[in-house]
Design a protein around this motif. Structure first.
Motif, PDB file in Angstrom:
ATOM      1  N   THR A 101      15.089  56.773  55.058  1.00 28.39           N
ATOM      2  CA  THR A 101      15.159  56.247  53.810  1.00 28.39           C
ATOM      3  C   THR A 101      16.314  56.556  53.226  1.00 28.39           C
ATOM      4  O   THR A 101      17.279  57.056  53.837  1.00 28.39           O
ATOM      5  CB  THR A 101      13.937  56.443  52.968  1.00 28.39           C
ATOM      6  N   SER A 102      16.557  56.312  51.693  1.00 31.72           N
ATOM      7  CA  SER A 102      17.655  56.388  50.930  1.00 31.72           C
ATOM      8  C   SER A 102      17.418  56.842  49.662  1.00 31.72           C
ATOM      9  O   SER A 102      15.887  57.219  49.455  1.00 31.72           O
ATOM     10  CB  SER A 102      18.749  55.337  50.947  1.00 31.72           C
ATOM     11  N   ALA A 103      18.152  56.956  48.690  1.00 26.78           N
ATOM     12  CA  ALA A 103      17.825  56.888  47.180  1.00 26.78           C
ATOM     13  C   ALA A 103      17.111  55.662  46.750  1.00 26.78           C
ATOM     14  O   ALA A 103      16.700  55.616  45.660  1.00 26.78           O
ATOM     15  CB  ALA A 103      19.046  57.101  46.684  1.00 26.78           C
ATOM     16  N   ASP A 104      17.408  54.478  47.542  1.00 24.87           N
ATOM     17  CA  ASP A 104      16.638  53.338  47.326  1.00 24.87           C
ATOM     18  C   ASP A 104      15.192  53.347  47.782  1.00 24.87           C
ATOM     19  O   ASP A 104      14.868  54.237  48.705  1.00 24.87           O
ATOM     20  CB  ASP A 104      17.442  51.973  47.835  1.00 24.87           C
ATOM     21  N   SER A 105      14.355  52.332  47.265  1.00 27.82           N
ATOM     22  CA  SER A 105      13.080  52.240  47.780  1.00 27.82           C
ATOM     23  C   SER A 105      12.963  51.303  49.157  1.00 27.82           C
ATOM     24  O   SER A 105      12.623  50.057  49.167  1.00 27.82           O
ATOM     25  CB  SER A 105      12.171  51.483  46.750  1.00 27.82           C
ATOM     26  N   VAL A 106      13.432  52.056  50.151  1.00 24.28           N
ATOM     27  CA  VAL A 106      13.574  51.293  51.662  1.00 24.28           C
ATOM     28  C   VAL A 106      13.016  52.301  52.750  1.00 24.28           C
ATOM     29  O   VAL A 106      13.036  53.466  52.746  1.00 24.28           O
ATOM     30  CB  VAL A 106      14.973  51.331  51.849  1.00 24.28           C
ATOM     31  N   PHE A 107      12.085  51.294  53.580  1.00 24.39           N
ATOM     32  CA  PHE A 107      11.642  52.026  55.104  1.00 24.39           C
ATOM     33  C   PHE A 107      12.703  51.388  55.772  1.00 24.39           C
ATOM     34  O   PHE A 107      12.451  50.193  56.341  1.00 24.39           O
ATOM     35  CB  PHE A 107      10.202  51.535  54.811  1.00 24.39           C
ATOM     36  N   GLN A 108      13.735  52.174  56.470  1.00 21.33           N
ATOM     37  CA  GLN A 108      14.437  51.584  57.291  1.00 21.33           C
ATOM     38  C   GLN A 108      14.090  52.130  58.884  1.00 21.33           C
ATOM     39  O   GLN A 108      13.731  53.143  59.006  1.00 21.33           O
ATOM     40  CB  GLN A 108      15.901  52.177  57.083  1.00 21.33           C
ATOM     41  N   ILE A 109      14.092  51.165  59.701  1.00 20.61           N
ATOM     42  CA  ILE A 109      13.920  51.506  60.908  1.00 20.61           C
ATOM     43  C   ILE A 109      15.182  51.093  61.766  1.00 20.61           C
ATOM     44  O   ILE A 109      15.711  49.858  61.917  1.00 20.61           O
ATOM     45  CB  ILE A 109      12.453  50.569  61.636  1.00 20.61           C
ATOM     46  N   VAL A 159      16.389  56.408  72.577  1.00 18.94           N
ATOM     47  CA  VAL A 159      16.634  55.756  73.985  1.00 18.94           C
ATOM     48  C   VAL A 159      15.502  56.207  74.988  1.00 18.94           C
ATOM     49  O   VAL A 159      14.865  55.586  75.861  1.00 18.94           O
ATOM     50  CB  VAL A 159      17.985  55.646  74.397  1.00 18.94           C
ATOM     51  N   LYS A 160      15.455  57.527  75.143  1.00 17.19           N
ATOM     52  CA  LYS A 160      14.665  58.177  76.313  1.00 17.19           C
ATOM     53  C   LYS A 160      13.308  57.976  76.002  1.00 17.19           C
ATOM     54  O   LYS A 160      12.348  57.831  76.634  1.00 17.19           O
ATOM     55  CB  LYS A 160      14.882  59.728  76.298  1.00 17.19           C
ATOM     56  N   SER A 161      12.737  58.134  74.507  1.00 18.20           N
ATOM     57  CA  SER A 161      11.357  58.117  73.923  1.00 18.20           C
ATOM     58  C   SER A 161      10.822  57.070  73.999  1.00 18.20           C
ATOM     59  O   SER A 161       9.506  56.625  73.964  1.00 18.20           O
ATOM     60  CB  SER A 161      11.164  59.139  72.997  1.00 18.20           C
ATOM     61  N   GLY A 162      11.571  56.136  73.297  1.00 15.10           N
ATOM     62  CA  GLY A 162      11.198  54.599  72.919  1.00 15.10           C
ATOM     63  C   GLY A 162      10.580  54.732  71.367  1.00 15.10           C
ATOM     64  O   GLY A 162      10.112  53.570  71.081  1.00 15.10           O
ATOM     65  N   LYS A 163      10.653  55.828  70.995  1.00 17.82           N
ATOM     66  CA  LYS A 163      10.098  55.993  69.505  1.00 17.82           C
ATOM     67  C   LYS A 163      11.041  55.565  68.590  1.00 17.82           C
ATOM     68  O   LYS A 163      12.380  55.770  68.474  1.00 17.82           O
ATOM     69  CB  LYS A 163       9.740  57.534  69.154  1.00 17.82           C
ATOM     70  N   PRO A 164      10.868  54.686  67.528  1.00 19.04           N
ATOM     71  CA  PRO A 164      11.804  54.171  66.658  1.00 19.04           C
ATOM     72  C   PRO A 164      12.157  55.145  65.661  1.00 19.04           C
ATOM     73  O   PRO A 164      11.406  56.219  65.392  1.00 19.04           O
ATOM     74  CB  PRO A 164      10.964  53.051  65.893  1.00 19.04           C
ATOM     75  N   ILE A 165      13.333  55.169  65.008  1.00 21.07           N
ATOM     76  CA  ILE A 165      13.799  56.283  64.045  1.00 21.07           C
ATOM     77  C   ILE A 165      13.683  55.563  62.639  1.00 21.07           C
ATOM     78  O   ILE A 165      14.086  54.249  62.430  1.00 21.07           O
ATOM     79  CB  ILE A 165      15.571  56.199  64.377  1.00 21.07           C
ATOM     80  N   GLY A 195       1.244  51.318  66.715  1.00 19.80           N
ATOM     81  CA  GLY A 195       0.975  51.946  68.042  1.00 19.80           C
ATOM     82  C   GLY A 195       2.221  52.540  68.582  1.00 19.80           C
ATOM     83  O   GLY A 195       2.424  52.609  69.700  1.00 19.80           O
ATOM     84  N   LEU A 196       2.862  53.279  67.777  1.00 26.60           N
ATOM     85  CA  LEU A 196       4.082  53.904  68.229  1.00 26.60           C
ATOM     86  C   LEU A 196       4.217  55.227  67.313  1.00 26.60           C
ATOM     87  O   LEU A 196       3.662  55.394  66.446  1.00 26.60           O
ATOM     88  CB  LEU A 196       5.346  53.000  67.653  1.00 26.60           C
ATOM     89  N   GLY A 197       4.880  56.189  68.189  1.00 34.84           N
ATOM     90  CA  GLY A 197       5.342  57.507  67.161  1.00 34.84           C
ATOM     91  C   GLY A 197       6.660  57.003  66.417  1.00 34.84           C
ATOM     92  O   GLY A 197       6.778  56.047  66.276  1.00 34.84           O
ATOM     93  N   PHE A 198       7.390  58.126  65.916  1.00 37.31           N
ATOM     94  CA  PHE A 198       8.697  57.802  65.336  1.00 37.31           C
ATOM     95  C   PHE A 198       9.230  59.147  65.412  1.00 37.31           C
ATOM     96  O   PHE A 198       8.783  60.233  65.637  1.00 37.31           O
ATOM     97  CB  PHE A 198       8.108  57.577  64.006  1.00 37.31           C
ATOM     98  N   LEU A 199      10.669  58.803  65.162  1.00 43.90           N
ATOM     99  CA  LEU A 199      11.822  60.162  64.940  1.00 43.90           C
ATOM    100  C   LEU A 199      12.318  60.076  63.500  1.00 43.90           C
ATOM    101  O   LEU A 199      12.172  58.861  63.046  1.00 43.90           O
ATOM    102  CB  LEU A 199      12.642  59.929  65.843  1.00 43.90           C
ATOM    103  N   GLY A 200      12.610  61.263  62.942  1.00 42.03           N
ATOM    104  CA  GLY A 200      13.391  61.226  61.629  1.00 42.03           C
ATOM    105  C   GLY A 200      12.337  61.450  60.676  1.00 42.03           C
ATOM    106  O   GLY A 200      12.003  62.587  60.416  1.00 42.03           O
ATOM    107  N   ASN A 201      12.017  60.338  59.713  1.00 40.31           N
ATOM    108  CA  ASN A 201      11.356  60.454  58.470  1.00 40.31           C
ATOM    109  C   ASN A 201      12.032  61.165  57.648  1.00 40.31           C
ATOM    110  O   ASN A 201      11.254  62.196  57.193  1.00 40.31           O
ATOM    111  CB  ASN A 201       9.716  60.786  58.872  1.00 40.31           C
ATOM    112  N   LYS A 202      13.304  61.040  57.260  1.00 38.40           N
ATOM    113  CA  LYS A 202      13.807  61.573  56.267  1.00 38.40           C
ATOM    114  C   LYS A 202      15.146  60.866  55.153  1.00 38.40           C
ATOM    115  O   LYS A 202      15.415  59.683  56.048  1.00 38.40           O
ATOM    116  CB  LYS A 202      14.488  62.841  56.756  1.00 38.40           C
ATOM    117  N   PRO A 203      15.423  61.142  54.357  1.00 39.79           N
ATOM    118  CA  PRO A 203      16.567  60.648  53.667  1.00 39.79           C
ATOM    119  C   PRO A 203      18.022  60.825  54.629  1.00 39.79           C
ATOM    120  O   PRO A 203      18.052  61.793  55.351  1.00 39.79           O
ATOM    121  CB  PRO A 203      16.951  60.912  52.466  1.00 39.79           C
ATOM    122  N   ALA A 204      18.697  59.734  54.896  1.00 37.59           N
ATOM    123  CA  ALA A 204      19.847  59.873  55.843  1.00 37.59           C
ATOM    124  C   ALA A 204      20.903  58.833  56.000  1.00 37.59           C
ATOM    125  O   ALA A 204      20.289  57.772  55.491  1.00 37.59           O
ATOM    126  CB  ALA A 204      19.302  59.917  57.272  1.00 37.59           C
TER     127      ALA A 204
END
Length: 326
Positions: free
Chosen positions: A152-160, A143-149, A120-129
């Motif tokens: 990911t990375s070279a590992d198998s990770v979904f980072q928020i 902070v302004k939008s409330g959307k989580p960032i 039930g949320l949008g998101f920002l980013g969605n890229k390796p970083a």
């Protein structure tokens, strides 16, 4: 050589301290990798007398020490993959024939659209970083939008990444739990969901030590499962329990950095004097320095760890076995 039964085994992982490329290094962009050797070069010779006495620099053909106080060797990973989960699972006997999925251009739209609807949320980013760079880039918009960032990375990770004050730390943890359940039910095999909280104001955002990992369950039994089934206690220090999704762990010592992990390992060695296994991870080498290619910081951290080795050795009992690996 007669078989020796050890009362306790203490395993300490120097996270990311590789000593040379494996045959499949080119598959991961790691040709020529040798973290210890290159860090030694950057420091003009690491000042790690205790680890050198144990044979660490000799593993890369360095050092003048001849009278070692430990056995040492080089090991090759058998599993497909090079991430935290794969490596630690193999240490405990679970070899993966199929690597976890990685997402080098970000997560597919199919996954993100479904995830966004589920939580039930949008998101920002969605890229390796880099975690520090992406909060610098997107923190103010978050902070302004409330959307989580999401990144990911070279590992198998979904980072928020979310702000502890403006989004809420517990809300971030709840979101990561929902994300773990969502991924478990999906066709995407992601090793870890990681909560990456940060604080501060625009231009001064900083990550905190309230990171929390949500791992997939081991696909089969590990040595930790066998130990606990046999009523042999297993103490997990730092990030170790989360890597196994808390399975096969009977006692947990929380630790947010290497200093706390070493202190907790010492506490376990001094208080948990019965039969058992103590499994600890020193993650700052990787998280603070390795990912940022900071060879000087990496070397200084390794020298700090070396300065604590006498305390660890002093806490061992005569029938203990200490294993240090990477």
């Amino acid at each position: 050589m007669a078989h020796q039964r050890f009362k306790r085994i203490c395993v300490i992982v120097f996270d990311s301290l590789g000593i040379g490329e494996l045959p499949d290094a080119t598959s991961y962009g790691d040709a020529g990798a040798n973290t210890l050797l290159h860090t030694d070069d950057a420091r003009g010779g690491l000042k790690i007398p205790h680890l050198e006495k144990m044979g660490l620099r000799a593993l890369v053909g360095r050092g003048s020490e001849k009278n070692f106080n430990s056995a040492f060797c080089r090991l090759s990973e058998k599993s497909r993959g090079k991430d935290t989960t794969t490596g630690h699972w193999e240490m405990m006997g679970l070899v993966l024939q199929k690597p976890f999925q990685t997402f080098l251009t970000g997560f597919p739209a199919e996954l993100m659209n479904s995830w966004s609807q589920t939580v039930g949320l949008g998101f920002l980013g969605n890229k390796p970083a880099s975690g520090t760079e992406i909060i610098k880039e997107l923190g103010e918009e978050h902070v302004k939008s409330g959307k989580p960032i999401v990144y990911t990375s070279a590992d198998s990770v979904f980072q928020i990444a979310c702000h502890e004050k403006y989004f809420g730390l517990q809300k971030l943890y709840d979101l990561c739990e929902k994300t773990r359940a969502f991924l478990n039910a999906s066709s995407f095999q992601v090793g870890r969901v990681i909560a990456r909280p940060f604080v501060g104001e625009p231009g001064q955002f900083a990550r905190t030590e309230n990171r929390k990992d949500y791992s997939v369950n081991p696909f089969d039994a590990t040595v930790l499962d066998q130990l606990t089934a046999g009523k042999i206690p297993v103490t997990g220090v730092g990030k170790i329990p989360s890597i196994f999704n808390y399975r096969g762990i009977t006692k947990i010592y929380d630790a947010h950095n290497d200093r706390e992990s070493i202190d907790a390992t010492l506490k376990a060695l001094q208080s948990d004097t019965g039969e058992g296994v103590i499994f600890s991870n020193l993650n700052d080498l990787d998280m603070l320095y390795g990912h940022r290619r900071d060879a000087q910081g990496y070397g200084k951290q390794l020298e700090f760890i070396d300065s604590r080795i006498p305390e660890i050795l002093g806490a061992l009992q005569e029938d203990d076995l200490l294993l240090i690996t990477a």
